[in-house]
Design a protein around this motif. Structure first.
Motif, PDB file in Angstrom:
ATOM      1  N   ASP A 198       0.828  -1.207   0.000  1.00 29.86           N
ATOM      2  CA  ASP A 198       0.000   0.000   0.000  1.00 29.86           C
ATOM      3  C   ASP A 198       0.861   1.255   0.000  1.00 29.86           C
ATOM      4  O   ASP A 198       1.968   1.271   0.547  1.00 29.86           O
ATOM      5  CB  ASP A 198      -0.888   0.048   1.240  1.00 29.86           C
ATOM      6  N   THR A 199       0.328   2.304  -0.600  1.00 30.63           N
ATOM      7  CA  THR A 199       0.859   3.651  -0.441  1.00 30.63           C
ATOM      8  C   THR A 199      -0.304   4.535  -0.004  1.00 30.63           C
ATOM      9  O   THR A 199      -1.329   4.590  -0.691  1.00 30.63           O
ATOM     10  CB  THR A 199       1.451   4.196  -1.753  1.00 30.63           C
ATOM     11  N   ALA A 200      -0.155   5.182   1.164  1.00 24.01           N
ATOM     12  CA  ALA A 200      -1.225   6.036   1.687  1.00 24.01           C
ATOM     13  C   ALA A 200      -0.840   7.498   1.531  1.00 24.01           C
ATOM     14  O   ALA A 200       0.327   7.868   1.705  1.00 24.01           O
ATOM     15  CB  ALA A 200      -1.473   5.713   3.156  1.00 24.01           C
ATOM     16  N   HIS A 201      -1.816   8.336   1.207  1.00 27.01           N
ATOM     17  CA  HIS A 201      -1.533   9.763   1.054  1.00 27.01           C
ATOM     18  C   HIS A 201      -2.593  10.588   1.762  1.00 27.01           C
ATOM     19  O   HIS A 201      -3.668  10.091   2.134  1.00 27.01           O
ATOM     20  CB  HIS A 201      -1.446  10.145  -0.423  1.00 27.01           C
ATOM     21  N   ASN A 202      -2.304  11.868   1.940  1.00 25.08           N
ATOM     22  CA  ASN A 202      -3.244  12.777   2.592  1.00 25.08           C
ATOM     23  C   ASN A 202      -4.157  13.428   1.555  1.00 25.08           C
ATOM     24  O   ASN A 202      -4.108  13.092   0.355  1.00 25.08           O
ATOM     25  CB  ASN A 202      -2.499  13.833   3.420  1.00 25.08           C
ATOM     26  N   ALA A 203      -4.972  14.367   1.999  1.00 21.88           N
ATOM     27  CA  ALA A 203      -5.952  14.996   1.112  1.00 21.88           C
ATOM     28  C   ALA A 203      -5.306  15.786  -0.011  1.00 21.88           C
ATOM     29  O   ALA A 203      -5.914  15.987  -1.067  1.00 21.88           O
ATOM     30  CB  ALA A 203      -6.876  15.905   1.919  1.00 21.88           C
ATOM     31  N   GLU A 204      -4.058  16.210   0.200  1.00 28.61           N
ATOM     32  CA  GLU A 204      -3.334  16.958  -0.839  1.00 28.61           C
ATOM     33  C   GLU A 204      -2.583  16.049  -1.791  1.00 28.61           C
ATOM     34  O   GLU A 204      -1.905  16.518  -2.713  1.00 28.61           O
ATOM     35  CB  GLU A 204      -2.352  17.939  -0.182  1.00 28.61           C
ATOM     36  N   GLY A 205      -2.683  14.753  -1.582  1.00 27.68           N
ATOM     37  CA  GLY A 205      -2.004  13.804  -2.451  1.00 27.68           C
ATOM     38  C   GLY A 205      -0.562  13.534  -2.066  1.00 27.68           C
ATOM     39  O   GLY A 205       0.158  12.845  -2.793  1.00 27.68           O
ATOM     40  N   GLU A 206      -0.132  14.048  -0.928  1.00 21.47           N
ATOM     41  CA  GLU A 206       1.237  13.839  -0.463  1.00 21.47           C
ATOM     42  C   GLU A 206       1.366  12.457   0.187  1.00 21.47           C
ATOM     43  O   GLU A 206       0.591  12.109   1.084  1.00 21.47           O
ATOM     44  CB  GLU A 206       1.618  14.913   0.559  1.00 21.47           C
ATOM     45  N   PRO A 207       2.351  11.646  -0.237  1.00 21.68           N
ATOM     46  CA  PRO A 207       2.522  10.316   0.372  1.00 21.68           C
ATOM     47  C   PRO A 207       2.845  10.426   1.858  1.00 21.68           C
ATOM     48  O   PRO A 207       3.666  11.259   2.266  1.00 21.68           O
ATOM     49  CB  PRO A 207       3.692   9.709  -0.401  1.00 21.68           C
ATOM     50  N   ILE A 208       2.192   9.609   2.655  1.00 24.34           N
ATOM     51  CA  ILE A 208       2.447   9.562   4.093  1.00 24.34           C
ATOM     52  C   ILE A 208       3.319   8.371   4.450  1.00 24.34           C
ATOM     53  O   ILE A 208       4.285   8.487   5.203  1.00 24.34           O
ATOM     54  CB  ILE A 208       1.127   9.505   4.882  1.00 24.34           C
ATOM     55  N   HIS A 209       2.975   7.223   3.906  1.00 22.26           N
ATOM     56  CA  HIS A 209       3.792   6.033   4.189  1.00 22.26           C
ATOM     57  C   HIS A 209       3.532   4.972   3.134  1.00 22.26           C
ATOM     58  O   HIS A 209       2.535   5.010   2.394  1.00 22.26           O
ATOM     59  CB  HIS A 209       3.495   5.479   5.589  1.00 22.26           C
ATOM     60  N   ILE A 210       4.446   4.019   3.075  1.00 25.10           N
ATOM     61  CA  ILE A 210       4.241   2.811   2.291  1.00 25.10           C
ATOM     62  C   ILE A 210       4.180   1.641   3.260  1.00 25.10           C
ATOM     63  O   ILE A 210       4.749   1.696   4.355  1.00 25.10           O
ATOM     64  CB  ILE A 210       5.351   2.599   1.239  1.00 25.10           C
ATOM     65  N   CYS A 211       3.465   0.603   2.874  1.00 24.02           N
ATOM     66  CA  CYS A 211       3.226  -0.493   3.798  1.00 24.02           C
ATOM     67  C   CYS A 211       3.260  -1.823   3.048  1.00 24.02           C
ATOM     68  O   CYS A 211       2.676  -1.960   1.974  1.00 24.02           O
ATOM     69  CB  CYS A 211       1.872  -0.323   4.483  1.00 24.02           C
ATOM     70  N   LYS A 212       3.958  -2.767   3.625  1.00 30.40           N
ATOM     71  CA  LYS A 212       3.945  -4.142   3.126  1.00 30.40           C
ATOM     72  C   LYS A 212       3.290  -5.008   4.183  1.00 30.40           C
ATOM     73  O   LYS A 212       3.704  -5.015   5.343  1.00 30.40           O
ATOM     74  CB  LYS A 212       5.367  -4.637   2.855  1.00 30.40           C
ATOM     75  N   GLN A 213       2.266  -5.731   3.793  1.00 33.59           N
ATOM     76  CA  GLN A 213       1.568  -6.625   4.710  1.00 33.59           C
ATOM     77  C   GLN A 213       1.582  -8.042   4.163  1.00 33.59           C
ATOM     78  O   GLN A 213       1.186  -8.289   3.024  1.00 33.59           O
ATOM     79  CB  GLN A 213       0.114  -6.182   4.919  1.00 33.59           C
TER      80      GLN A 213
END
Length: 249
Positions: A221-236
């Motif tokens: 996963d790649t999660a971002h905020n409302a402005e489209g800025e990446p917050i973190h990447i995640c491997k599950q």
């Protein structure tokens, strides 16, 4: 084999043959009730078709239809030549909505918990820098945990954040990271998800209590905020025996 037959003959109710609800559906509902109330537990063997037919005074065709429905809905599992058993109830998660694991478990009426394995700072790979939109050679905050649902290990999770999120290392990371981010005014609202299959490493096998080389669900996963800025990447790395993904379209 558990004592469901003995318990059943003490407390199971007979089916209402005058009801507008078909007998097979009444039997489905009765067995579901036994499972949901905890009388029948995961991997318990249920009565045979003959025993159920005698217990509820219905035909074996009615029993067979009810069992078929329960198998299709993952309440029961048939093992050829052995019997029919209560299945493992999987977490069913929709990927059409954005929700953290803790919030997801709470929504399902279950309790999430985590065991922290690693919380440190490491140099990011080129691929990670691109996904997080940070300069090559940057460092990232790595947080690796085992995620549990009602005390059962479900996921080995590794998150990586840009170094500006270094405050996370000082936090209690056995709960929801998204709740911690929210306290700092940071809210993941969307992102991308890639789903694949992998096989358990020796470490994952031990952490998730798996058989050697078991196939697992892999989510990136790649999660971002409302402005489209990446917050973190995640491997599950996920145990599919206890977890499934739903896609609504």
């Amino acid at each position: 084999m558990r004592l469901w037959q003995t318990i059943g003959r003490i407390r199971m109710s007979k089916l209402n043959k005058n009801s507008s609800v078909p007998l097979y559906q009444q039997l489905v509902d009765e067995i579901k009730s036994q499972i949901d109330s905890g009388i029948l537990k995961e991997n318990d063997r249920i009565m045979t078709e003959t025993e159920l037919s005698e217990e509820y005074e219905v035909s074996r065709i009615t029993v067979r239809k009810a069992i078929s429905i329960l198998v299709d809905e993952d309440y029961l599992v048939k093992q050829q030549g052995i019997g029919t058993f209560v299945g493992v109830r999987k977490l069913s998660r929709s990927i059409n909505s954005f929700m953290g694991f803790t919030q997801f478990c709470e929504a399902m009426g279950k309790k999430a918990s985590s065991v922290l394995l690693i919380a440190d700072s490491i140099e990011a790979t080129i691929s990670e820098c691109r996904k997080l939109d940070i300069p090559e050679g940057s460092r990232v905050i790595r947080i690796k945990r085992v995620r549990y649902c009602d005390g059962m290990p479900v996921i080995v999770e590794e998150n990586k954040f840009p170094s500006k999120y270094s405050f996370l290392i000082a936090e209690d990371l056995t709960g929801s990271i998204y709740e911690i981010l929210g306290e700092h005014g940071i809210y993941p609202v969307g992102g991308t998800k890639v789903i694949d299959v992998c096989y358990a490493t020796e470490e994952e096998q031990k952490l998730l209590n798996l058989e050697p080389h078991q196939a697992l669900l892999l989510q990136r996963d790649t999660a971002h905020n409302a402005e489209g800025e990446p917050i973190h990447i995640c491997k599950q790395v996920v145990n599919p025996v206890r977890y499934k993904v739903e896609i609504n379209w």
